[in-house]
Motif scaffolding. Sequence first.
Motif, PDB file in Angstrom:
ATOM      1  N   GLU B   1      41.449 105.247  75.411  1.00 39.51           N
ATOM      2  CA  GLU B   1      41.724 104.289  76.066  1.00 39.51           C
ATOM      3  C   GLU B   1      40.721 102.988  76.143  1.00 39.51           C
ATOM      4  OE1 GLU B   1      41.753 105.348  80.360  1.00 39.51           O
ATOM      5  OE2 GLU B   1      42.254 103.458  81.054  1.00 39.51           O
ATOM      6  N   VAL B   2      41.193 101.822  75.970  1.00 40.63           N
ATOM      7  CA  VAL B   2      40.604 100.402  75.783  1.00 40.63           C
ATOM      8  C   VAL B   2      39.774 100.578  77.236  1.00 40.63           C
ATOM      9  CG1 VAL B   2      40.565  98.221  75.377  1.00 40.63           C
ATOM     10  CG2 VAL B   2      41.672  99.729  73.973  1.00 40.63           C
ATOM     11  N   GLN B   3      38.533 100.423  77.370  1.00 41.66           N
ATOM     12  CA  GLN B   3      37.920  99.847  78.550  1.00 41.66           C
ATOM     13  C   GLN B   3      37.042  98.735  78.340  1.00 41.66           C
ATOM     14  OE1 GLN B   3      36.188 103.404  80.739  1.00 41.66           O
ATOM     15  NE2 GLN B   3      37.951 103.396  81.912  1.00 41.66           N
ATOM     16  N   LEU B   4      37.076  97.855  79.296  1.00 39.44           N
ATOM     17  CA  LEU B   4      36.284  96.640  79.255  1.00 39.44           C
ATOM     18  C   LEU B   4      35.364  96.620  80.843  1.00 39.44           C
ATOM     19  CD1 LEU B   4      38.547  94.390  77.400  1.00 39.44           C
ATOM     20  CD2 LEU B   4      36.486  95.232  76.337  1.00 39.44           C
ATOM     21  N   VAL B   5      34.504  96.626  80.640  1.00 38.58           N
ATOM     22  CA  VAL B   5      33.617  96.417  82.108  1.00 38.58           C
ATOM     23  C   VAL B   5      32.816  95.269  81.972  1.00 38.58           C
ATOM     24  CG1 VAL B   5      32.319  97.783  83.701  1.00 38.58           C
ATOM     25  CG2 VAL B   5      34.089  98.996  82.312  1.00 38.58           C
ATOM     26  N   GLU B   6      32.972  94.574  82.962  1.00 40.20           N
ATOM     27  CA  GLU B   6      32.041  93.270  82.974  1.00 40.20           C
ATOM     28  C   GLU B   6      30.968  93.575  83.855  1.00 40.20           C
ATOM     29  OE1 GLU B   6      35.468  93.210  83.768  1.00 40.20           O
ATOM     30  OE2 GLU B   6      36.331  91.368  82.735  1.00 40.20           O
ATOM     31  N   ARG B  19      24.257  85.060  82.932  1.00 36.00           N
ATOM     32  CA  ARG B  19      24.566  85.772  81.894  1.00 36.00           C
ATOM     33  C   ARG B  19      25.721  86.921  82.192  1.00 36.00           C
ATOM     34  NH1 ARG B  19      21.772  89.720  77.422  1.00 36.00           N
ATOM     35  NH2 ARG B  19      22.523  88.937  75.569  1.00 36.00           N
ATOM     36  N   LEU B  20      26.894  86.746  81.830  1.00 40.28           N
ATOM     37  CA  LEU B  20      27.681  87.920  82.033  1.00 40.28           C
ATOM     38  C   LEU B  20      27.725  88.812  80.687  1.00 40.28           C
ATOM     39  CD1 LEU B  20      30.755  85.972  83.298  1.00 40.28           C
ATOM     40  CD2 LEU B  20      28.967  87.123  84.689  1.00 40.28           C
ATOM     41  N   SER B  21      27.971  89.976  80.972  1.00 40.64           N
ATOM     42  CA  SER B  21      28.053  91.107  80.005  1.00 40.64           C
ATOM     43  C   SER B  21      29.322  91.883  80.108  1.00 40.64           C
ATOM     44  CB  SER B  21      27.043  91.856  79.989  1.00 40.64           C
ATOM     45  OG  SER B  21      25.604  91.474  79.991  1.00 40.64           O
ATOM     46  N   CYS B  22      29.683  92.290  78.944  1.00 39.81           N
ATOM     47  CA  CYS B  22      31.073  93.017  79.060  1.00 39.81           C
ATOM     48  C   CYS B  22      30.748  94.162  78.119  1.00 39.81           C
ATOM     49  CB  CYS B  22      32.072  92.255  78.353  1.00 39.81           C
ATOM     50  SG  CYS B  22      33.651  93.214  78.076  1.00 39.81           S
ATOM     51  N   GLU B  23      30.927  95.652  78.576  1.00 38.59           N
ATOM     52  CA  GLU B  23      30.694  96.647  77.851  1.00 38.59           C
ATOM     53  C   GLU B  23      32.173  97.335  77.683  1.00 38.59           C
ATOM     54  OE1 GLU B  23      27.921  99.423  79.197  1.00 38.59           O
ATOM     55  OE2 GLU B  23      28.718 101.185  77.919  1.00 38.59           O
ATOM     56  N   ASN B  77      28.115  97.443  71.385  1.00 33.16           N
ATOM     57  CA  ASN B  77      29.629  97.295  71.900  1.00 33.16           C
ATOM     58  C   ASN B  77      29.573  96.499  73.235  1.00 33.16           C
ATOM     59  OD1 ASN B  77      30.615  99.025  69.949  1.00 33.16           O
ATOM     60  ND2 ASN B  77      30.503 100.894  71.317  1.00 33.16           N
ATOM     61  N   SER B  78      28.995  95.273  72.971  1.00 32.78           N
ATOM     62  CA  SER B  78      28.772  94.455  74.292  1.00 32.78           C
ATOM     63  C   SER B  78      29.236  93.129  73.618  1.00 32.78           C
ATOM     64  CB  SER B  78      27.447  94.597  74.618  1.00 32.78           C
ATOM     65  OG  SER B  78      27.145  95.790  75.261  1.00 32.78           O
ATOM     66  N   LEU B  79      29.625  92.310  74.731  1.00 26.67           N
ATOM     67  CA  LEU B  79      30.139  90.894  74.554  1.00 26.67           C
ATOM     68  C   LEU B  79      29.518  90.411  75.851  1.00 26.67           C
ATOM     69  CD1 LEU B  79      32.111  88.748  73.490  1.00 26.67           C
ATOM     70  CD2 LEU B  79      33.530  89.367  75.517  1.00 26.67           C
ATOM     71  N   PHE B  80      28.882  89.125  75.310  1.00 28.61           N
ATOM     72  CA  PHE B  80      28.087  88.224  76.702  1.00 28.61           C
ATOM     73  C   PHE B  80      28.620  86.825  76.808  1.00 28.61           C
ATOM     74  CE2 PHE B  80      25.007  91.640  76.611  1.00 28.61           C
ATOM     75  CZ  PHE B  80      24.970  92.110  75.143  1.00 28.61           C
ATOM     76  N   LEU B  81      28.581  86.203  77.704  1.00 27.75           N
ATOM     77  CA  LEU B  81      28.649  84.953  78.208  1.00 27.75           C
ATOM     78  C   LEU B  81      27.357  84.421  78.699  1.00 27.75           C
ATOM     79  CD1 LEU B  81      30.706  82.623  77.671  1.00 27.75           C
ATOM     80  CD2 LEU B  81      31.476  83.197  79.896  1.00 27.75           C
ATOM     81  N   GLN B  82      26.890  83.467  78.037  1.00 25.07           N
ATOM     82  CA  GLN B  82      25.517  82.690  78.715  1.00 25.07           C
ATOM     83  C   GLN B  82      26.245  81.583  79.193  1.00 25.07           C
ATOM     84  OE1 GLN B  82      22.235  83.711  78.909  1.00 25.07           O
ATOM     85  NE2 GLN B  82      22.462  82.132  80.430  1.00 25.07           N
ATOM     86  N   MET B  83      25.931  81.203  80.782  1.00 23.97           N
ATOM     87  CA  MET B  83      26.556  80.072  81.185  1.00 23.97           C
ATOM     88  C   MET B  83      25.188  79.161  81.673  1.00 23.97           C
ATOM     89  SD  MET B  83      29.699  81.607  82.969  1.00 23.97           S
ATOM     90  CE  MET B  83      28.747  82.873  84.046  1.00 23.97           C
ATOM     91  N   SER B  84      25.270  77.883  81.461  1.00 27.93           N
ATOM     92  CA  SER B  84      24.400  77.101  82.224  1.00 27.93           C
ATOM     93  C   SER B  84      24.719  75.715  82.680  1.00 27.93           C
ATOM     94  CB  SER B  84      23.339  76.759  80.901  1.00 27.93           C
ATOM     95  OG  SER B  84      23.956  76.089  80.031  1.00 27.93           O
TER      96      SER B  84
END
Lengths: 112, 118
Positions: B1-6, B19-23, B77-84
């Motif tokens: 099962e696909v899981q994405l957890v921010e 900075r947001l992360s997503c595993e 297995n991680s995605l990030f979003l750096q916001m400034s």
Amino acid sequence: QSALTQPASVSGSPGQSITISCTGTSGDVGAYDYVSWYQQHPGKVPKVLIFGVRSRPSGVPDRFSGSKSGNTASLTISGLQTEDEATYYCSSYTDVNRPAHVFGTGTQVTVL
Amino acid sequence: EVQLVESGARLVQPGGSLRLSCEASGFTFRNYWMTWVRQPPGKGLEWVANIRPDGGDTFYADSLKGRFTISRDNAKNSLFLQMSSLRADDTAIYYCARDTGNFYVDSWGQGALVTVSS
């Protein structure tokens, strides 16, 4: 990357058919067959209903169908059911200035 | 099962950074485009950015004007979003999402609420 234009609301009675339009430009909807549709119930994450203009992922009822003509895409819900009451968003790929995606403004569907 | 957890969401002051992360789990992360989509409270969806499977190319919404940076770590297995330079109108639920590579999203995280306020 302006948002695609959708009607704010559409309503219908159970069993009826409704159609939601999604108007873009020759740089997005009109240029590519990469239009998708999403359903979002209140407090829930969006769910894809249609991709590639008219294809349905497995598990999506065939009551949902998509089409496109020129710069306008459409989502038709046939045999409207109470659980179809939700907000619907279209989306398209575009690369007018750079590769990007754009969503529609969203349409609230009410089942009377 | 696909899981994405921010994770990483919080209240931040105007002008601040976050900075947001997503595993990701349940699929081969390194094979997929990944996307961030946001939704201001009570409003519609807005595409934010996406990134190629190998991280080699990134694309952003024009409205962000270079303030956001998407990145990924395929080993984790991680995605990030750096916001400034965050502004009040950046207040939104930020969704991590899997792009099929056919220009649509088929899996979404539960979302992370970012509030920009003094």
